[in-house]
Enzyme design. Structure first.
Site, short mmCIF file in Angstrom:
data_model
loop_
_atom_site.label_atom_id
_atom_site.label_comp_id
_atom_site.label_asym_id
_atom_site.label_seq_id
_atom_site.Cartn_x
_atom_site.Cartn_y
_atom_site.Cartn_z
N LYS A 159 42.34 38.45 43.29
CA LYS A 159 43.02 37.42 43.74
C LYS A 159 44.18 37.37 42.78
O LYS A 159 43.68 36.46 41.58
CB LYS A 159 42.26 36.16 43.83
N1 PPE Z 1 43.33 34.87 52.01
C1 PPE Z 1 44.15 34.55 50.99
C2 PPE Z 1 45.43 35.40 50.92
C3 PPE Z 1 44.09 33.49 50.20
O1 PPE Z 1 45.10 33.21 49.38
C4 PPE Z 1 43.02 32.60 50.41
C5 PPE Z 1 42.76 31.27 49.50
C6 PPE Z 1 42.19 32.81 51.35
C7 PPE Z 1 42.31 33.97 52.17
C8 PPE Z 1 40.69 32.12 51.58
O2 PPE Z 1 39.97 32.23 50.44
P1 PPE Z 1 38.95 31.10 49.92
O3 PPE Z 1 39.70 29.98 49.31
O4 PPE Z 1 38.01 31.76 48.89
O5 PPE Z 1 38.09 30.60 51.01
N2 PPE Z 1 44.13 30.77 48.97
C9 PPE Z 1 44.06 29.80 48.04
C10 PPE Z 1 45.43 29.60 47.46
C11 PPE Z 1 46.38 28.80 48.42
C12 PPE Z 1 47.68 28.38 47.77
O6 PPE Z 1 48.72 28.31 48.31
O7 PPE Z 1 47.76 28.45 46.67
C13 PPE Z 1 43.17 28.50 48.43
O8 PPE Z 1 42.85 28.44 49.41
O9 PPE Z 1 42.83 27.75 47.42
#
Ligand code: PPE
Length: 309
Positions: A159
């Site tokens: 990430k």
């Molecule tokens: N895909 C992407 C591309 C992504 O950024 C997130 C989280 C997820 C899937 C879901 O992952 P999880 O949070 O572990 O369930 N995105 C983060 C950032 C959002 C933002 O705008 O900043 C979040 O949800 O915290």
């Protein structure tokens, strides 16, 4: 989304006032996207505020750092402790927590050798990422003309800050075209994920989501929903999805720390199912909020209390 300042930020091991947690304009990460970060939520529960799956988030942060050879010299436990201290210092019941580690000041040029390596944890109150109404009624999405970054170009398991330029393009175009959010396909033309969310579909009572090999982030909310589906006896499979699987699904929803469990009611003008939050989505959404808000004893293991009451 609006960002409201809170009192303190944990910065390289110390809590400093919000306004003092600054970096220089020639910091490496600002120029080259050389950061890794997490998004974590802290929820109010009957036994006090608790961070949801904090250790899993910190482990993912360490994994992201490893991919980029970053010297993140804290254990996941130490980072979680720091996150708890940050939330406690800001006296927030519920908030979003943003740990970030990045190459800072000290060298220029693509190779970050010689730059400082800094670690910070900020937190702030953050409501429903895709709106309160979105959570209840669902949102309208479009399939982006941008493709999700291929893992041969940038590894999806990490990430990293730089990855989010891809998300930013997709999100901004979606909003400019009057949609709430974008869905990105991968280079094979299969459904990958939202700009900041994983995606699920329900068809004939079966729940599906693209496999990690589709190039998606190994979402912690994605994993939580899969575990809850098993718990609730909802048939589940990881499966490649095409654009038409979204159009023809009975239900579609997004998962993410920020987005939580958000129903999708329309995909490029095609109404999904009944055009509102579907029954399976509602069941999983309710189960998810019960778990994060400390109402399901079976999942207390996913909660880390900020302060023991
Ligand atoms: N895909 C992407 C591309 C992504 O950024 C997130 C989280 C997820 C899937 C879901 O992952 P999880 O949070 O572990 O369930 N995105 C983060 C950032 C959002 C933002 O705008 O900043 C979040 O949800 O915290």
């Amino acid at each position: 989304m609006a960002l409201n300042a809170t009192e303190k930020i944990w910065f390289n091991g110390k809590l400093v006032p919000w306004g003092e947690a600054k970096v220089h304009v020639v910091s490496h990460a600002l120029h080259y996207g050389s950061s890794v970060f997490e998004g974590v939520r802290c929820y109010k529960t009957p036994k006090g505020s608790a961070i949801f799956r904090g250790l899993d988030h910190m482990k993912r942060l360490l994994a992201s750092a490893k991919v980029y050879r970053m010297p993140l010299n804290y254990s996941a436990e130490a980072l979680l402790k720091a996150a708890k201290e940050t939330v406690a210092a800001n006296k927030l019941d519920e908030c979003y927590v943003r740990p970030i580690a990045f190459y800072g000041y000290g060298s220029m040029g693509v190779n970050p050798a010689g730059a400082s390596f800094d670690v910070a944890i900020a937190c702030w109150p953050w409501g429903a990422y895709l709106g309160d109404e979105g959570l209840r009624k669902g949102i309208r999405v479009t399939i982006s003309s941008w493709r999700r970054i291929d893992s041969q170009i940038l590894p999806g398991a990490a990430k990293a800050g730089g990855n989010y330029l891809n998300s930013l393009l997709a999100k901004m175009d979606a909003v400019a075209h009057g949609f709430d959010e974008a869905v990105l396909l991968n280079l094979q033309g299969k459904v990958a994920e939202g700009s900041g969310e994983n995606i699920f579909v329900v068809k004939d009572g079966r729940l599906c989501t693209p496999p990690l090999s589709a190039g998606v982030l190994d979402g912690i909310t994605r994993n939580s929903v899969i575990v809850l589906a098993q718990e609730l006896g909802i048939p589940f499979a990881e499966r490649e999805l095409s654009r038409e699987d979204l159009f023809l699904a009975d239900e579609v929803f997004f998962t993410g720390t920020a987005a939580e469990v958000t129903p999708v009611r329309e995909v490029d003008g095609r109404v999904v199912g009944g055009g509102s939050r579907g029954p399976v989505t509602e069941k999983l959404q309710t189960a998810f909020f019960d778990v994060v808000k400390g109402k399901n004893a079976k999942f207390f293991k996913w909660l880390d209390y900020v302060k023991r009451a």
